[in-house]
Design a protein around this motif. Structure first.
Motif, PDB file in Angstrom:
ATOM      1  N   ASN A 148       0.810  -1.217   0.000  1.00 12.75           N
ATOM      2  CA  ASN A 148       0.000   0.000   0.000  1.00 12.75           C
ATOM      3  C   ASN A 148       0.849   1.275   0.000  1.00 12.75           C
ATOM      4  OD1 ASN A 148      -2.353   1.534  -0.060  1.00 12.75           O
ATOM      5  ND2 ASN A 148      -2.565   1.534   2.159  1.00 12.75           N
ATOM      6  N   TYR A 149       1.676   1.416  -1.041  1.00 14.43           N
ATOM      7  CA  TYR A 149       2.434   2.650  -1.235  1.00 14.43           C
ATOM      8  C   TYR A 149       2.414   3.002  -2.712  1.00 14.43           C
ATOM      9  CZ  TYR A 149       6.434   0.012  -3.122  1.00 14.43           C
ATOM     10  OH  TYR A 149       7.245  -0.790  -3.897  1.00 14.43           O
ATOM     11  N   PHE A 150       2.873   4.213  -3.034  1.00 20.07           N
ATOM     12  CA  PHE A 150       2.911   4.666  -4.419  1.00 20.07           C
ATOM     13  C   PHE A 150       4.176   5.481  -4.609  1.00 20.07           C
ATOM     14  CE2 PHE A 150       1.724   7.755  -7.770  1.00 20.07           C
ATOM     15  CZ  PHE A 150       1.483   6.850  -8.787  1.00 20.07           C
ATOM     16  N   SER A 151       5.169   4.889  -5.283  1.00 23.31           N
ATOM     17  CA  SER A 151       6.465   5.549  -5.455  1.00 23.31           C
ATOM     18  C   SER A 151       7.259   4.822  -6.534  1.00 23.31           C
ATOM     19  CB  SER A 151       7.241   5.510  -4.136  1.00 23.31           C
ATOM     20  OG  SER A 151       8.546   6.038  -4.312  1.00 23.31           O
ATOM     21  N   HIS A 152       8.182   5.563  -7.169  1.00 22.82           N
ATOM     22  CA  HIS A 152       9.110   4.929  -8.105  1.00 22.82           C
ATOM     23  C   HIS A 152      10.160   4.106  -7.365  1.00 22.82           C
ATOM     24  CE1 HIS A 152       7.722   6.687 -11.872  1.00 22.82           C
ATOM     25  NE2 HIS A 152       7.514   7.801 -11.216  1.00 22.82           N
ATOM     26  N   THR A 153      10.379   4.387  -6.119  1.00 16.80           N
ATOM     27  CA  THR A 153      11.324   3.632  -5.295  1.00 16.80           C
ATOM     28  C   THR A 153      10.553   2.568  -4.532  1.00 16.80           C
ATOM     29  OG1 THR A 153      12.707   5.596  -5.041  1.00 16.80           O
ATOM     30  CG2 THR A 153      13.080   3.795  -3.494  1.00 16.80           C
ATOM     31  N   SER A 154      10.990   1.326  -4.641  1.00 20.05           N
ATOM     32  CA  SER A 154      10.318   0.227  -3.942  1.00 20.05           C
ATOM     33  C   SER A 154      10.391   0.434  -2.433  1.00 20.05           C
ATOM     34  CB  SER A 154      10.971  -1.112  -4.303  1.00 20.05           C
ATOM     35  OG  SER A 154      10.823  -1.388  -5.678  1.00 20.05           O
ATOM     36  N   ALA A 155       9.497  -0.212  -1.720  1.00 23.58           N
ATOM     37  CA  ALA A 155       9.459  -0.087  -0.263  1.00 23.58           C
ATOM     38  C   ALA A 155      10.788  -0.504   0.376  1.00 23.58           C
ATOM     39  CB  ALA A 155       8.307  -0.912   0.306  1.00 23.58           C
ATOM     40  N   ASP A 156      11.520  -1.400  -0.284  1.00 21.67           N
ATOM     41  CA  ASP A 156      12.815  -1.842   0.245  1.00 21.67           C
ATOM     42  C   ASP A 156      13.988  -1.038  -0.309  1.00 21.67           C
ATOM     43  OD1 ASP A 156      13.024  -2.752  -2.362  1.00 21.67           O
ATOM     44  OD2 ASP A 156      13.110  -4.880  -1.837  1.00 21.67           O
ATOM     45  N   GLY A 157      13.686   0.054  -1.029  1.00 18.66           N
ATOM     46  CA  GLY A 157      14.738   0.947  -1.518  1.00 18.66           C
ATOM     47  C   GLY A 157      15.219   0.680  -2.936  1.00 18.66           C
ATOM     48  N   ARG A 158      14.717  -0.367  -3.579  1.00 21.64           N
ATOM     49  CA  ARG A 158      15.161  -0.664  -4.952  1.00 21.64           C
ATOM     50  C   ARG A 158      14.668   0.395  -5.928  1.00 21.64           C
ATOM     51  NH1 ARG A 158      12.733  -5.428  -6.802  1.00 21.64           N
ATOM     52  NH2 ARG A 158      11.199  -5.021  -5.194  1.00 21.64           N
ATOM     53  N   THR A 159      15.494   0.660  -6.921  1.00 16.82           N
ATOM     54  CA  THR A 159      15.172   1.615  -7.976  1.00 16.82           C
ATOM     55  C   THR A 159      14.682   0.879  -9.217  1.00 16.82           C
ATOM     56  OG1 THR A 159      17.386   1.531  -8.939  1.00 16.82           O
ATOM     57  CG2 THR A 159      17.019   3.147  -7.151  1.00 16.82           C
ATOM     58  N   LEU A 160      14.248   1.647 -10.195  1.00 15.62           N
ATOM     59  CA  LEU A 160      13.877   1.072 -11.487  1.00 15.62           C
ATOM     60  C   LEU A 160      15.017   0.222 -12.034  1.00 15.62           C
ATOM     61  CD1 LEU A 160      12.322   0.784 -14.190  1.00 15.62           C
ATOM     62  CD2 LEU A 160      13.205   3.045 -14.794  1.00 15.62           C
ATOM     63  N   ALA A 161      16.225   0.753 -12.035  1.00 11.93           N
ATOM     64  CA  ALA A 161      17.375   0.005 -12.559  1.00 11.93           C
ATOM     65  C   ALA A 161      17.581  -1.300 -11.798  1.00 11.93           C
ATOM     66  CB  ALA A 161      18.631   0.862 -12.504  1.00 11.93           C
ATOM     67  N   ASP A 162      17.441  -1.269 -10.481  1.00 16.15           N
ATOM     68  CA  ASP A 162      17.591  -2.489  -9.681  1.00 16.15           C
ATOM     69  C   ASP A 162      16.553  -3.536 -10.082  1.00 16.15           C
ATOM     70  OD1 ASP A 162      19.633  -1.311  -8.088  1.00 16.15           O
ATOM     71  OD2 ASP A 162      18.145  -0.538  -6.656  1.00 16.15           O
ATOM     72  N   ARG A 163      15.305  -3.086 -10.244  1.00 17.78           N
ATOM     73  CA  ARG A 163      14.225  -4.024 -10.580  1.00 17.78           C
ATOM     74  C   ARG A 163      14.408  -4.611 -11.972  1.00 17.78           C
ATOM     75  NH1 ARG A 163      11.408   0.263  -7.984  1.00 17.78           N
ATOM     76  NH2 ARG A 163      10.706   1.107  -9.984  1.00 17.78           N
ATOM     77  N   VAL A 164      14.822  -3.785 -12.935  1.00 16.57           N
ATOM     78  CA  VAL A 164      15.027  -4.269 -14.301  1.00 16.57           C
ATOM     79  C   VAL A 164      16.257  -5.164 -14.366  1.00 16.57           C
ATOM     80  CG1 VAL A 164      15.511  -3.560 -16.673  1.00 16.57           C
ATOM     81  CG2 VAL A 164      13.755  -2.367 -15.353  1.00 16.57           C
ATOM     82  N   ASP A 165      17.334  -4.770 -13.685  1.00 14.24           N
ATOM     83  CA  ASP A 165      18.540  -5.615 -13.660  1.00 14.24           C
ATOM     84  C   ASP A 165      18.225  -7.016 -13.146  1.00 14.24           C
ATOM     85  OD1 ASP A 165      20.138  -3.556 -14.644  1.00 14.24           O
ATOM     86  OD2 ASP A 165      21.012  -3.056 -12.686  1.00 14.24           O
ATOM     87  N   ALA A 166      17.337  -7.119 -12.160  1.00 11.36           N
ATOM     88  CA  ALA A 166      16.992  -8.413 -11.571  1.00 11.36           C
ATOM     89  C   ALA A 166      16.316  -9.348 -12.573  1.00 11.36           C
ATOM     90  CB  ALA A 166      16.098  -8.210 -10.353  1.00 11.36           C
ATOM     91  N   THR A 167      15.760  -8.805 -13.650  1.00 10.93           N
ATOM     92  CA  THR A 167      15.120  -9.641 -14.676  1.00 10.93           C
ATOM     93  C   THR A 167      16.113 -10.149 -15.715  1.00 10.93           C
ATOM     94  OG1 THR A 167      14.611  -7.873 -16.265  1.00 10.93           O
ATOM     95  CG2 THR A 167      13.016  -8.254 -14.469  1.00 10.93           C
ATOM     96  N   GLY A 168      17.329  -9.574 -15.719  1.00 10.37           N
ATOM     97  CA  GLY A 168      18.314  -9.948 -16.726  1.00 10.37           C
ATOM     98  C   GLY A 168      18.245  -9.122 -17.994  1.00 10.37           C
ATOM     99  N   TYR A 169      17.421  -8.089 -18.018  1.00  7.12           N
ATOM    100  CA  TYR A 169      17.324  -7.215 -19.197  1.00  7.12           C
ATOM    101  C   TYR A 169      18.582  -6.352 -19.268  1.00  7.12           C
ATOM    102  CZ  TYR A 169      15.302  -3.724 -22.421  1.00  7.12           C
ATOM    103  OH  TYR A 169      15.043  -2.895 -23.484  1.00  7.12           O
ATOM    104  N   ALA A 170      19.313  -6.463 -20.372  1.00 11.19           N
ATOM    105  CA  ALA A 170      20.534  -5.674 -20.586  1.00 11.19           C
ATOM    106  C   ALA A 170      20.140  -4.374 -21.275  1.00 11.19           C
ATOM    107  CB  ALA A 170      21.532  -6.458 -21.426  1.00 11.19           C
ATOM    108  N   TRP A 171      20.186  -3.269 -20.547  1.00  4.33           N
ATOM    109  CA  TRP A 171      19.643  -2.005 -21.041  1.00  4.33           C
ATOM    110  C   TRP A 171      20.728  -0.943 -21.210  1.00  4.33           C
ATOM    111  CZ3 TRP A 171      20.334   2.037 -17.617  1.00  4.33           C
ATOM    112  CH2 TRP A 171      20.585   1.691 -16.285  1.00  4.33           C
ATOM    113  N   SER A 172      20.417   0.008 -22.093  1.00  2.00           N
ATOM    114  CA  SER A 172      21.263   1.192 -22.234  1.00  2.00           C
ATOM    115  C   SER A 172      20.534   2.441 -21.748  1.00  2.00           C
ATOM    116  CB  SER A 172      21.718   1.374 -23.686  1.00  2.00           C
ATOM    117  OG  SER A 172      20.610   1.545 -24.549  1.00  2.00           O
ATOM    118  N   SER A 173      19.197   2.407 -21.725  1.00  2.00           N
ATOM    119  CA  SER A 173      18.420   3.492 -21.127  1.00  2.00           C
ATOM    120  C   SER A 173      17.099   2.935 -20.617  1.00  2.00           C
ATOM    121  CB  SER A 173      18.188   4.637 -22.120  1.00  2.00           C
ATOM    122  OG  SER A 173      17.412   4.202 -23.210  1.00  2.00           O
TER     123      SER A 173
END
Length: 135
Positions: free
Chosen positions: A48-73
């Motif tokens: 029950n929160y609303f933020s770009h930062t996960s409740a545990d402090g993870r960022t968008l990059a952290d969440r995407v990295d965890a999927t194995g997506y190799a990104w440049s932007s």
């Protein structure tokens, strides 16, 4: 959702204070970006929160990295409480920063998820759109 995103990109958009954008190439659906978006929407609904930062402090990059997506932007749009695709897309288009993300020609792929909120949640729905360009 993908058709609506690409319709907006093909038409160009006035994103208010973030500028006027000409037509952009369509984006393709990406399962790894969808997985990252799903995890974030589920977490927002569960905690029950609303933020770009996960409740545990993870960022968008952290969440995407965890999927194995190799990104440049990367970019992310979130929304809460909207009942359907047209409503959330209209809201994102009306918001300069979200509109600019939608129109960013540097993004080539997208994943979007909507998760219902629970009875005790602030919002009835939690939307996450993750945009990226692979390396």
């Amino acid at each position: 959702m993908l058709a609506r995103i690409n319709q907006v990109r093909a038409s160009g958009a006035n994103c208010g204070s973030d500028g006027v954008f000409g037509a952009a190439a369509p984006v393709a659906w990406n399962d790894k970006l969808t997985l990252a978006a799903e995890g974030h929407s589920q977490d927002m609904a569960a905690k029950n929160y609303f933020s770009h930062t996960s409740a545990d402090g993870r960022t968008l990059a952290d969440r995407v990295d965890a999927t194995g997506y190799a990104w440049s932007s990367l970019g992310e749009n979130i929304a809460a409480g909207y009942p359907g695709i047209n409503a959330v897309m209209d809201a994102w288009i009306a918001s300069p920063g979200h509109c600019a993300n939608l129109m960013n020609s540097g993004f080539a792929e997208v994943g979007v998820v909507c998760v219902p909120g629970g009875a005790a949640d602030t919002y009835s729905t939690y939307w996450t759109m993750d945009l990226g360009r692979p390396r």
